[in-house]
Design a protein around this motif. Structure first.
Motif, PDB file in Angstrom:
ATOM      1  N   ASN A 277       0.843  -1.186   0.000  1.00  0.00           N
ATOM      2  CA  ASN A 277       0.000   0.000   0.000  1.00  0.00           C
ATOM      3  C   ASN A 277       0.890   1.252   0.000  1.00  0.00           C
ATOM      4  OD1 ASN A 277       0.391  -1.304   2.713  1.00  0.00           O
ATOM      5  ND2 ASN A 277      -0.211   0.730   3.430  1.00  0.00           N
ATOM      6  N   HIS A 314      -2.380  -1.924  -4.298  1.00  0.00           N
ATOM      7  CA  HIS A 314      -2.581  -0.642  -4.966  1.00  0.00           C
ATOM      8  C   HIS A 314      -2.194  -0.799  -6.426  1.00  0.00           C
ATOM      9  CE1 HIS A 314      -2.486   2.198  -1.199  1.00  0.00           C
ATOM     10  NE2 HIS A 314      -3.381   1.209  -1.096  1.00  0.00           N
ATOM     11  N   GLY A 330      -5.662   3.360  -4.701  1.00  0.00           N
ATOM     12  CA  GLY A 330      -5.486   2.396  -3.614  1.00  0.00           C
ATOM     13  C   GLY A 330      -6.503   1.273  -3.746  1.00  0.00           C
TER      14      GLY A 330
END
Length: 414
Positions: A277, A314, A330
């Motif tokens: 992420n 992501h 995301g």
């Protein structure tokens, strides 16, 4: 996917680049008055592409059927046991139970046709935007086509053939193969440099296996960036992010480079990797990862890697034309955000349902993300980081590309 854009407001001259923001076509000054810049949204599970205004309210202009030959293609697949096995594997693997009918698309320089890669049909086709008929078809090697890139002059498209570890480079008007080159396992993103001299290909390895634990990373295959001469298609260099991640203590992070974008001067590459992420900044001159940005986790998102769609926590990046802002999708955390490139500080987290791609509006003011979970595209203002509009599209939108159509274009008859 990175992209550099050359836009002459009066002439609509050549367009292309290193990000997903790249204009999909080039046009001469003679043609400019007759062309209109638009956004193409590929509805992967639908087999359609919606055409939207490229700025402002992103209002829908029309729709293209990108699988007008579906019956013929299915007859071929059903007649060949090996093709049928791969077709079903795509449906039940990366397709999440659905067929993948459109991955990527670019319009021709004259705005007369759109070229589309179709994963489940393992091909690339050119579709006449006036009639909806197929101009040409190129079956890729192996059994699945994937991401494409268009050259800065708009005359060539590079397409990944993901099961044969090959990238084909085609003449955009004729579909004739001009060259090809080998890559790492499962070639994905393709990027032309802004001078058109090189092509970067990112191989992501096996993303639809369940061996997602960090200690099983070695099972994912040969993941690397392959750089080739865009004239000879000979390999110039290979960039392996594994030792670069290890050098900064990130031994448990994947080295599968996903969507990426170059800075305007091409000195820096910003890229996402599987399971993470956030994103990294890579300096091409020093051959080092220079900064790491970890973005917020959604508390509702499981950290179980096997739950991430095709390993991509992501997936989607773009950069504002002035190079000051990054826009990040995301995907599994259900938001998109604009990040200051200097400070790497993120702005507001804009709620979005499984955002799968990010590109830039025609005027450069907006980041446009595809929300594959709610079948819409959403625009975020680069200046404020706030959402401006959402527009409904077809089933499971993924790639969004700028392109051109005739000024008076309407959808072809079904």
């Amino acid at each position: 996917m990175p992209a550099f854009r050359a836009r002459h407001l009066g002439a609509l001259a050549a367009a292309v680049a290193l990000t997903v923001t790249a204009p999909a076509t080039a046009a001469t000054a003679t043609d400019a008055a007759a062309l209109r810049e638009v956004l193409f949204v590929g509805n992967n599970w639908d087999g359609t592409a919606d055409v939207l205004r490229s700025t402002g309210d992103l209002a829908k202009i029309g729709r293209i059927n990108v699988i007008p030959d579906k019956d013929a293609r299915m007859a071929e697949i059903n007649a060949d046991p090996i093709k049928w096995i791969y077709f079903m594997a795509i449906r039940n693997g990366v397709g999440e139970g659905h067929d993948q009918f459109v991955d990527d698309m670019y319009t021709t320089p004259d705005g007369a046709s759109v070229v589309v890669s179709r994963p489940s049909f393992a091909d690339v086709v050119s579709i006449n935007l006036s009639t909806g008929a197929i101009n040409w078809r190129f079956p890729v090697s192996g059994y699945r086509s994937d991401h494409m890139a268009v050259s800065p002059d708009g005359t060539r498209v590079a397409v990944s053939a993901s099961t044969s570890n090959t990238v084909h480079v085609l003449d955009i008007d004729s579909g004739k193969q001009l060259g090809k080159f080998t890559t790492g396992d499962k070639p994905h993103e393709n990027i032309f440099t802004k001078d058109g001299k090189y092509i970067y290909n990112m191989a992501i390895g096996d993303v639809n296996t369940s061996t997602d634990a960090a200690w099983l990373d070695w099972t994912k295959g040969d993941r690397r960036i392959t750089v080739v001469d865009a004239t000879t298609y000979q390999q110039v260099k290979v960039i392996d992010m594994r030792p670069k991640l290890d050098a900064i203590g990130l031994t448990d992070y994947s080295d599968a480079v996903r969507p990426a974008v170059f800075s305007p001067d091409e000195s820096k590459l910003y890229f996402q990797v599987s399971f993470f992420n956030g994103f990294f900044e890579y300096d091409l001159a020093t051959d080092k990862i220079t900064r790491t940005k970890t973005l917020p986790k959604n508390p509702a998102t499981s950290d179980d890697r096997t739950t991430f769609v095709n390993d991509s926590r992501h997936h989607g990046m773009s950069m504002s034309p002035d190079g000051t802002k990054l826009c990040v999708a995301g995907t599994m955390d259900d938001y998109a955000t604009v990040v200051n490139r200097t400070t790497l500080q993120e702005g507001p987290l804009v709620t979005a349902s499984k955002p799968y791609w990010a590109t830039v509006s025609g005027d450069g003011k907006l980041c446009v993300v595809s929300e594959s979970g709610t079948d819409q595209v959403t625009a975020i203002d680069f200046a404020t980081g706030r959402k401006t509009v959402s527009v409904p599209v077809g089933d499971h939108p993924q790639r969004v590309r700028l392109g051109h159509v005739a000024a008076n274009w309407t959808s072809p008859a079904s």
